[in-house]
Write a protein that holds these residues in place. Structure first.
Motif, PDB file in Angstrom:
ATOM      1  N   VAL A  98     -18.830  21.531  34.553  1.00 52.49           N
ATOM      2  CA  VAL A  98     -18.840  20.958  35.772  1.00 52.49           C
ATOM      3  C   VAL A  98     -17.611  21.033  36.090  1.00 52.49           C
ATOM      4  O   VAL A  98     -16.798  20.392  36.127  1.00 52.49           O
ATOM      5  N   HIS A  99     -17.176  22.283  37.137  1.00 48.91           N
ATOM      6  CA  HIS A  99     -15.762  22.045  38.104  1.00 48.91           C
ATOM      7  C   HIS A  99     -15.677  21.682  39.115  1.00 48.91           C
ATOM      8  O   HIS A  99     -16.605  21.391  39.522  1.00 48.91           O
ATOM      9  N   GLY A 100     -14.592  20.467  38.385  1.00 56.38           N
ATOM     10  CA  GLY A 100     -14.396  19.160  39.213  1.00 56.38           C
ATOM     11  C   GLY A 100     -14.344  19.625  40.615  1.00 56.38           C
ATOM     12  O   GLY A 100     -15.411  18.788  41.710  1.00 56.38           O
ATOM     13  N   ALA A 101     -13.881  20.657  41.480  1.00 56.14           N
ATOM     14  CA  ALA A 101     -13.676  21.222  42.317  1.00 56.14           C
ATOM     15  C   ALA A 101     -14.991  21.556  43.066  1.00 56.14           C
ATOM     16  O   ALA A 101     -15.146  22.041  44.046  1.00 56.14           O
ATOM     17  N   ASP A 102     -15.472  21.570  42.346  1.00 58.94           N
ATOM     18  CA  ASP A 102     -17.010  22.363  42.481  1.00 58.94           C
ATOM     19  C   ASP A 102     -18.539  21.718  42.330  1.00 58.94           C
ATOM     20  O   ASP A 102     -19.307  22.048  43.158  1.00 58.94           O
ATOM     21  N   ALA A 103     -17.542  20.241  42.335  1.00 61.61           N
ATOM     22  CA  ALA A 103     -19.032  19.283  41.475  1.00 61.61           C
ATOM     23  C   ALA A 103     -19.557  18.792  43.142  1.00 61.61           C
ATOM     24  O   ALA A 103     -20.616  19.117  43.330  1.00 61.61           O
ATOM     25  N   ALA A 104     -19.420  19.627  44.507  1.00 64.59           N
ATOM     26  CA  ALA A 104     -20.289  18.975  45.674  1.00 64.59           C
ATOM     27  C   ALA A 104     -21.466  20.045  45.617  1.00 64.59           C
ATOM     28  O   ALA A 104     -22.198  19.644  46.806  1.00 64.59           O
ATOM     29  N   ARG A 105     -21.018  21.095  45.424  1.00 58.14           N
ATOM     30  CA  ARG A 105     -21.608  22.195  45.677  1.00 58.14           C
ATOM     31  C   ARG A 105     -22.581  22.700  44.054  1.00 58.14           C
ATOM     32  O   ARG A 105     -23.042  24.039  43.794  1.00 58.14           O
ATOM     33  N   SER A 106     -22.381  22.013  43.108  1.00 55.55           N
ATOM     34  CA  SER A 106     -22.901  22.398  41.827  1.00 55.55           C
ATOM     35  C   SER A 106     -24.734  21.212  41.726  1.00 55.55           C
ATOM     36  O   SER A 106     -25.069  21.499  40.487  1.00 55.55           O
ATOM     37  N   GLY A 107     -25.222  21.171  43.034  1.00 48.05           N
ATOM     38  CA  GLY A 107     -26.837  20.611  42.870  1.00 48.05           C
ATOM     39  C   GLY A 107     -27.384  21.173  41.883  1.00 48.05           C
ATOM     40  O   GLY A 107     -28.222  20.747  40.957  1.00 48.05           O
ATOM     41  N   ASN A 108     -27.838  22.421  42.594  1.00 47.07           N
ATOM     42  CA  ASN A 108     -28.844  23.748  41.883  1.00 47.07           C
ATOM     43  C   ASN A 108     -28.515  23.687  40.205  1.00 47.07           C
ATOM     44  O   ASN A 108     -29.590  23.130  39.385  1.00 47.07           O
ATOM     45  N   PRO A 109     -27.500  23.772  40.334  1.00 53.87           N
ATOM     46  CA  PRO A 109     -27.229  24.264  38.614  1.00 53.87           C
ATOM     47  C   PRO A 109     -27.402  22.760  37.681  1.00 53.87           C
ATOM     48  O   PRO A 109     -28.185  22.768  36.892  1.00 53.87           O
ATOM     49  N   VAL A 110     -26.993  21.245  38.258  1.00 48.70           N
ATOM     50  CA  VAL A 110     -27.063  20.140  37.534  1.00 48.70           C
ATOM     51  C   VAL A 110     -28.818  19.791  37.915  1.00 48.70           C
ATOM     52  O   VAL A 110     -28.680  19.282  36.462  1.00 48.70           O
ATOM     53  N   ALA A 111     -29.149  19.954  38.819  1.00 45.11           N
ATOM     54  CA  ALA A 111     -30.246  19.838  38.788  1.00 45.11           C
ATOM     55  C   ALA A 111     -30.908  20.440  37.618  1.00 45.11           C
ATOM     56  O   ALA A 111     -32.558  20.217  36.823  1.00 45.11           O
TER      57      ALA A 111
ATOM     58  N   GLY B  62     -10.927  22.853  33.791  1.00 46.28           N
ATOM     59  CA  GLY B  62     -10.539  23.826  33.413  1.00 46.28           C
ATOM     60  C   GLY B  62     -11.051  23.947  31.810  1.00 46.28           C
ATOM     61  O   GLY B  62     -10.498  24.477  31.176  1.00 46.28           O
ATOM     62  N   SER B  63     -10.849  22.361  31.060  1.00 43.08           N
ATOM     63  CA  SER B  63     -10.956  22.261  29.975  1.00 43.08           C
ATOM     64  C   SER B  63     -13.410  22.244  29.280  1.00 43.08           C
ATOM     65  O   SER B  63     -13.240  21.821  28.428  1.00 43.08           O
ATOM     66  N   GLY B  64     -13.661  22.611  30.517  1.00 38.85           N
ATOM     67  CA  GLY B  64     -14.914  22.364  29.726  1.00 38.85           C
ATOM     68  C   GLY B  64     -15.464  20.600  29.416  1.00 38.85           C
ATOM     69  O   GLY B  64     -15.105  19.840  29.508  1.00 38.85           O
ATOM     70  N   LEU B  65     -16.016  21.367  28.127  1.00 40.75           N
ATOM     71  CA  LEU B  65     -16.956  19.693  27.615  1.00 40.75           C
ATOM     72  C   LEU B  65     -15.718  18.868  26.974  1.00 40.75           C
ATOM     73  O   LEU B  65     -16.217  18.463  25.993  1.00 40.75           O
ATOM     74  N   GLY B  66     -14.914  20.396  26.609  1.00 42.01           N
ATOM     75  CA  GLY B  66     -13.942  19.717  25.661  1.00 42.01           C
ATOM     76  C   GLY B  66     -14.309  19.100  24.173  1.00 42.01           C
ATOM     77  O   GLY B  66     -15.161  20.138  23.970  1.00 42.01           O
ATOM     78  N   HIS B  67     -14.586  18.085  23.242  1.00 41.75           N
ATOM     79  CA  HIS B  67     -15.080  17.956  22.609  1.00 41.75           C
ATOM     80  C   HIS B  67     -15.755  16.361  23.034  1.00 41.75           C
ATOM     81  O   HIS B  67     -16.173  15.665  21.937  1.00 41.75           O
ATOM     82  N   CYS B  68     -16.294  16.400  24.002  1.00 42.68           N
ATOM     83  CA  CYS B  68     -17.083  14.831  23.753  1.00 42.68           C
ATOM     84  C   CYS B  68     -18.870  15.340  23.716  1.00 42.68           C
ATOM     85  O   CYS B  68     -19.207  14.173  22.971  1.00 42.68           O
ATOM     86  N   GLU B  69     -19.128  16.566  23.098  1.00 43.83           N
ATOM     87  CA  GLU B  69     -20.417  16.380  22.472  1.00 43.83           C
ATOM     88  C   GLU B  69     -20.108  16.071  21.329  1.00 43.83           C
ATOM     89  O   GLU B  69     -20.844  15.347  20.043  1.00 43.83           O
ATOM     90  N   LYS B  70     -19.007  16.411  20.911  1.00 47.22           N
ATOM     91  CA  LYS B  70     -18.876  16.027  18.910  1.00 47.22           C
ATOM     92  C   LYS B  70     -18.790  14.531  18.837  1.00 47.22           C
ATOM     93  O   LYS B  70     -19.187  13.773  18.018  1.00 47.22           O
ATOM     94  N   ASP B  71     -17.667  14.031  20.226  1.00 46.02           N
ATOM     95  CA  ASP B  71     -17.756  12.605  20.139  1.00 46.02           C
ATOM     96  C   ASP B  71     -19.058  11.612  20.174  1.00 46.02           C
ATOM     97  O   ASP B  71     -19.237  10.525  19.905  1.00 46.02           O
ATOM     98  N   LEU B  72     -20.132  12.423  20.992  1.00 47.02           N
ATOM     99  CA  LEU B  72     -20.989  11.220  21.369  1.00 47.02           C
ATOM    100  C   LEU B  72     -21.758  11.334  20.154  1.00 47.02           C
ATOM    101  O   LEU B  72     -22.735  10.598  19.681  1.00 47.02           O
TER     102      LEU B  72
END
Length: 171
Positions: free
Chosen positions: A151-164, A126-136
């Motif tokens: 990537v919504h963690g509970a959907d990670a196993a089904r996220s292959g296409n959007p991640v790719a 539910g947090s999205g990217l948070g402030h990780c990009e700013k930290d990077l």
């Protein structure tokens, strides 16, 4: 042809998913890191702490919050000494209190980022990217930080296409 590195921290065992604590044989972030590797190639580097976080999810979240508040840099089992041979570096982790786990920062702070392209992938509930990009941008001084993906963690196993698709657009 550019060379890719996928640095990731992932939690196996108890995780939060859709309002419940569930037990995972493979962490959500590891699944996504493997999707990146399959899509664009590259080397995987798993960040592992010397002192393990609690197996109990709720205790782990409190440990993570305490580390973040203290600016802790947990000791790792092994370190990357250089990213000189890589053009694109994907930094992947779960969203712990709005950013990457402190163990990720332990590794990132030891590297020279000048001239590199860096991309964040964050698994979350539910947090999205948070402030990780700013930290990077702060920690990876000299790098160009590109658009990340949450990537919504509970959907990670089904996220292959959007991640790719995202990874291919990054490189």
């Amino acid at each position: 042809m550019s060379k890719n590195l996928i640095i990731y921290y992932s939690r196996k065992g108890q995780n939060y998913a859709n309002g419940s604590v569930v037990n995972l044989n493979k962490g959500n972030t590891e699944i996504c890191a493997e999707f990146i590797q399959k899509a664009v190639g590259g080397d995987l580097f798993e960040i592992e702490t010397v002192k393990a976080y609690s197996a109990d999810y709720m205790t782990c979240t409190q440990e993570a919050r305490a580390e973040l508040r203290a600016g802790a840099r947990p000791e790792l089992k092994r370190y990357l000494n250089s990213v000189a041979e890589y053009d694109n570096i994907f930094v992947c982790g779960p969203c712990w209190w709005g950013t990457f786990p402190c163990a990720v920062f332990t590794q990132l702070e030891k590297l020279n980022w000048i001239g590199k392209k860096v991309f964040a992938l964050m698994t979350h509930e539910g947090s999205g990217l948070g402030h990780c990009e700013k930290d990077l941008k702060k920690i990876c001084a000299g790098a160009t930080v590109g658009r990340g993906i949450a990537v919504h963690g509970a959907d990670a196993a089904r996220s292959g296409n959007p991640v790719a698709s995202w990874a291919k657009n990054c490189v």
